[in-house]
Design a protein around this motif. Structure first.
Motif, PDB file in Angstrom:
ATOM      1  N   UNK A   1     -22.519  -5.978 -20.778  1.00  0.00           N
ATOM      2  CA  UNK A   1     -21.729  -7.066 -21.359  1.00  0.00           C
ATOM      3  C   UNK A   1     -22.497  -8.379 -21.297  1.00  0.00           C
ATOM      4  N   UNK A   2     -23.119  -8.653 -20.158  1.00  0.00           N
ATOM      5  CA  UNK A   2     -23.877  -9.894 -20.004  1.00  0.00           C
ATOM      6  C   UNK A   2     -25.015  -9.972 -21.011  1.00  0.00           C
ATOM      7  N   UNK A   3     -25.748  -8.875 -21.192  1.00  0.00           N
ATOM      8  CA  UNK A   3     -26.840  -8.867 -22.158  1.00  0.00           C
ATOM      9  C   UNK A   3     -26.357  -9.123 -23.572  1.00  0.00           C
ATOM     10  N   UNK A   4     -25.240  -8.483 -23.946  1.00  0.00           N
ATOM     11  CA  UNK A   4     -24.700  -8.684 -25.293  1.00  0.00           C
ATOM     12  C   UNK A   4     -24.227 -10.123 -25.499  1.00  0.00           C
ATOM     13  N   UNK A   5     -23.569 -10.705 -24.475  1.00  0.00           N
ATOM     14  CA  UNK A   5     -23.061 -12.076 -24.587  1.00  0.00           C
ATOM     15  C   UNK A   5     -24.206 -13.080 -24.660  1.00  0.00           C
TER      16      UNK A   5
END
Length: 573
Positions: free
Chosen positions: A233-237
């Motif tokens: 999730x962090x990478x996508x955000x």
């Protein structure tokens, strides 16, 4: 100005208004609901706070830097188009992140949606009454009868050979009685937690066995399931924010420079109204649609993914409109100089320092509302429609108050308006900690007109009095970055840990008390500051002579002499 040039300005403003309307509608489909989506994926409050905090930090640092390079290399048009196009794809990446557990998603799925879904025909392979818990993990036995999560006896359902379960009229009556208890002290989420008996800590520590997390052989896995989802999730955000954050900066800078070139900057100030209207419509429309859906669109995709699909559609429409945006290539290179001047102004005057601290604190505290208010509403059984309405009411109230902006600032002064705004925000936060049912948040959202809109009008008025000519907009941008960037980032980091350790109610009560204490300190410091006002010569030149009375003109016919006198008076301080 010629008629043809005037027509070009009108067309540019119409295109810009439509752009802001669609772009804000797209953002409103997904941005307010991000933390809700992360919660359904199984992430805890601290992890959600870290993700949102990094998102704000990237926006505050990367957006102005990228906008500056786009201008200096004359690549605004290319970057605007590329940013819109790539934002669609990166936003959809989040829908591919698998949830930690389906039980988590069932737990946080809207309670009314779960109740109504029992009334629909459901395909259940190899199902019998003895195995009804496979359909409803919350099924229990009472007096030898299997009951579902809302206490509906299982013998109300016909166990047909095709595997379909159909509700009877008695089940409907019992369901209605159950829904009427939503206003009781025990919230739907609390009942779900009791019946599912799925402790949150247990859900999040799926791989509690260290042998599953770190194997001695060649297969090494250092992260448990929860932290794997967190990193995805962090990478996508982060990727999404790097692409989307500079967009609005570039569009606003380009439009402002175009209007400055044709001497029409006075018409720039009302574009935010179109953004608010778009955000209101987007938030309400998407929630009305999502509320009609089942908890899952497919085996692993939650209905919250529809928010991202709506975002993709509206941003695609925005991409088509962006082709017609006016892109002015300015030869001026004063952008960095104005920002440096704005920073110097903030540190050189007591009122601007006070204003900067105020907006920073409201950014810290306001982020707790943006991040976790929907969690609080969800715990009280709110449907997504109520969440969308809460967003729309706050924005529409601010638009309506704008009609009385001048009267409000004249009646209370800028300092008085700031005090009123801080009081309203403190009251809202305290109210949020005592929400009692699904819709109770809606009335208090009217105060957003004061806690957000009136606050910024007053702060901008305060800093305009000390701004040097041409630095007003840069000063406003710096203060907004301080609030929505640095302040919101710090508030997100801290808020997540407070929620994890003390709960949502304590978080809002602590924020309310902190803001009340700052209000008292603000009034004390404000009263001690010298009442001086620098003359903004550019504003005097642009002033309408009709605004002055005849008696004033007789007393002071030469405004320059008055300005010089006031300037000497200020220096003596």
């Amino acid at each position: 100005m010629s008629t043809n040039k005037q027509w070009d300005v009108n067309k540019a403003l119409a295109v810009a208004s439509l752009f802001h309307f669609l772009y804000s509608a797209g953002n409103a489909c997904v941005i307010p609901f991000l933390t809700l989506y992360f919660r359904q994926l199984g992430l805890t409050a601290p992890l959600v706070g870290i993700i949102i905090g990094i998102k704000h930090l990237i926006s505050s640092l990367w957006a102005p830097l990228c906008s500056y390079f786009a201008k200096s290399h004359s690549k605004r048009k290319v970057l605007i188009t590329g940013s819109l196009l790539c934002s669609v794809g990166t936003g959809l990446l989040l829908t591919l992140v698998p949830p930690l557990s389906k039980d988590v998603m069932y737990k946080y799925c809207n309670i009314s949606q779960q109740s109504s879904s029992l009334l629909n025909a459901v395909e259940v392979p190899d199902m019998s009454l003895n195995n009804l818990s496979a359909v409803n993990p919350n099924a229990q036995k009472k007096n030898g009868k299997i009951t579902g999560e809302v206490g509906i006896p299982a013998d109300h359902y016909n166990n047909r050979s095709s595997g379909k379960i159909v509700s009877s009229m008695n089940a409907i009556n019992q369901m209605i009685q159950e829904l009427e208890t939503l206003t009781s002290n025990e919230t739907p989420i609390h009942r779900l937690e009791k019946e599912t008996k799925i402790p949150e800590a247990g859900l999040l520590n799926v791989n509690s066995n260290p042998e599953k997390n770190l194997s001695v052989g060649g297969n090494i896995n250092f992260l448990d399931r929860e932290h794997q989802i967190f990193l995805m999730v962090l990478g996508a955000v982060v990727f999404w924010e790097l692409l989307a954050a500079p967009l609005e900066w570039m569009v606003d800078d380009s439009l402002y420079e175009y209007l400055d070139f044709v001497d029409a900057t006075d018409r720039y100030g009302k574009l935010w109204i179109w953004s608010y209207l778009g955000a209101s419509g987007g938030a309400c429309s998407i929630t009305i649609f999502v509320d009609q859906l089942n908890c899952f669109l497919s085996a692993k995709i939650s209905r919250l993914a529809v928010h991202f699909y709506g975002y993709a559609v509206l941003i695609t429409l925005t991409l088509l409109i962006s082709v017609f945006l006016p892109i002015h290539v300015s030869k001026k290179t004063e952008h960095v100089n104005k920002t440096v001047k704005a920073l110097n102004l903030i540190g050189s005057d007591g009122r601007t320092i006070l204003s900067a601290v105020t907006v920073f604190l409201t950014g810290v505290i306001g982020s707790t509302v943006q991040n976790f208010l929907f969690w609080q509403m969800q715990d009280r059984g709110s449907s997504e429609l109520y969440m969308g309405l809460s967003v729309a009411i706050g924005l529409i109230a601010e638009i309506l108050l704008y009609i009385f902006k001048s009267k409000l600032l004249r009646a209370l002064s800028s300092s008085g308006t700031v005090a009123l705004s801080l009081s309203c925000l403190s009251s809202q936060l305290l109210y949020y900690s005592f929400l009692w049912n699904a819709w109770s948040v809606l009335p208090i959202q009217m105060l957003c007109a004061f806690s957000n809109g009136a606050l910024w009008w007053a702060v901008n008025m305060l800093v305009d009095d000390v701004a040097s000519p041409g630095t007003e907009r840069a000063l406003h941008i710096v203060l907004q970055g301080l609030s929505y960037g640095c302040g919101a980032s710090l508030g997100s980091f801290a808020g997540g840990f407070v929620v994890s350790n003390f709960g949502l109610a304590v978080l809002y009560q602590a924020c309310s008390i902190s803001l009340a204490l700052w209000l008292i300190l603000f009034l004390i410091v404000q009263s001690k500051l010298p009442r001086q006002k620098k003359i903004n010569y550019s504003r005097l030149l642009a002033a309408d002579p009709s605004d002055e009375s005849d008696s004033d003109e007789e007393k002071e016919r030469d405004w320059l002499v008055k300005a010089m006198k006031d300037e000497n008076f200020s220096r003596n301080w």
